[in-house]
Design an enzyme around this catalytic site. Structure first.
Site, PDB file in Angstrom:
ATOM      1  CD  GLN A  61       9.412  55.845 -50.379  1.00 37.76           C
ATOM      2  OE1 GLN A  61       8.575  56.635 -50.306  1.00 37.76           O
ATOM      3  NE2 GLN A  61      10.589  55.880 -50.308  1.00 37.76           N
ATOM      4  CB  CYS A  83       7.718  59.723 -44.869  1.00 36.30           C
ATOM      5  SG  CYS A  83       6.375  60.978 -45.204  1.00 36.30           S
ATOM      6  NE  ARG A 141      13.809  70.026 -49.901  1.00 34.22           N
ATOM      7  CZ  ARG A 141      14.194  70.548 -48.684  1.00 34.22           C
ATOM      8  NH1 ARG A 141      13.724  71.504 -48.487  1.00 34.22           N
ATOM      9  NH2 ARG A 141      15.381  70.252 -48.293  1.00 34.22           N
TER      10      ARG A 141
END
Length: 327
Positions: A71, A101, A226
């Site tokens: 990325q 982001c 996460r």
């Protein structure tokens, strides 16, 4: 699932790109646990163009982890195209463009999710990257900047027109960061709008979450972020559940500590002991979450200065009885 000409094993369970987390050792562990597609940490286009040693080191790829996406982030079509060429030469199977982001240091430069506020620039960047390389290009977006400017469907349509081969959608706005609940309906709406594969992201913490996301949105793949921190087993668990319908048991204490120790050794081999020990403290806190006396364990791990310190702490943990976390 096909992303361009890149085959992604079904059921498609994907590792999300996470800064400071999804380096080569972490990706290899995820792959061993059955992850279908791995994403690197986000890589700065300017860092690549300036031959920054740390940035270039983030391009290291191991054939065992394929297929792997690297990325990149930036805010200028020309520099993003040039960076994409560097990444392609480094051997990435897929190049992903970061438009999701939310961190202030990224968005203040007009990068990451800030690009969702400038749809035409977002389209131009994607078109430039697609034109620059032969490998498939994907993009990761959010629901929108905030609830007053939800435009994931619009951005996804522009991305498809620009030639991207797949779109990952995180069901939160930039304003939410990682708080609140991910809106899976926006993922469904994107999937209904475009023909390229759509990867759903946000609040996938268990195999049943993955099943629900797929059923409610019709997306082609599930992206886990996460929930994989300190828990690479989640890829094995989700894959097994989606294939066979059964829930695998959680890893034993011995397996958790063995993988933690192996992760440390892989990090040492990748970055050297001094850096690896410091980076491993955070990973170790994730691996040991929920264990008896976890707060005490984290304190000891945060004070570790060497692999020997880690080994002594892990040996002590193996000798303890299992009990309830005292956090």
């Amino acid at each position: 699932m096909l992303i361009g000409a890149v085959a992604v094993a079904e059921p498609a369970v994907v590792l999300a790109p996470m800064a400071g987390v999804t380096d080569l050792p972490f990706r290899l562990l995820a792959k061993e646990m059955g992850c279908s597609l791995l994403y690197s940490e986000m890589v700065s286009d300017k860092g690549l163009l300036h031959n920054n040693c740390h940035t270039l080191d983030m391009l290291r790829i191991d054939d065992r982890e394929r297929p792997v996406a690297v990325q990149i982030f930036g805010s200028e079509p020309a520099s993003m195209a040039a960076a994409a060429r560097i990444v392609a030469r480094a051997g990435a199977d897929i190049i992903d463009v970061n438009m999701g982001c939310p961190t202030p240091k990224i968005v203040k430069n007009g990068e990451g999710s800030a690009l969702m506020r400038r749809p035409e620039l977002a389209r131009d960047i994607l078109a430039a990257v697609v034109d620059a390389v032969q490998v498939p290009v994907t993009v990761k977006i959010r629901k929108g900047w905030d609830e007053e400017s939800v435009n994931a469907v619009e951005i996804a349509a522009l991305a498809e027109q620009a030639g991207v081969a797949a779109i990952a959608v995180h069901g939160r706005t930039r304003e939410q960061f990682y708080s609140g609940t991910a809106d899976w309906d926006i993922i469904r709406r994107v999937k209904e709008r475009v023909k390229v594969p759509v990867i759903g992201n946000g609040d996938v913490r268990t195999p049943r979450d993955a099943e629900r996301l797929l059923a409610l949105t019709g997306c082609d793949a599930v992206m886990v972020g996460r929930a994989s921190q300190g828990n690479p087993w989640i890829f094995r668990q989700i894959g097994h559940y989606l294939r066979d319908g059964g829930m695998l048991p959680p890893p034993s204490l011995e397996e958790r500590l063995a993988v933690l120790a192996r992760h440390l050794e892989m990090l040492i081999g990748h970055k050297g002991e001094h850096i690896a020990i410091r980076e491993m403290r955070r990973h170790a806190a994730w691996y040991t979450k929920g264990l008896p006396r976890a707060a005490e364990i984290r304190l000891r791990l945060n004070q570790a200065e060497s692999r020997e310190d880690f080994a002594l702490i892990l040996a002590a943990l193996r000798d303890r009885r299992e009990g309830r976390d005292d956090e």
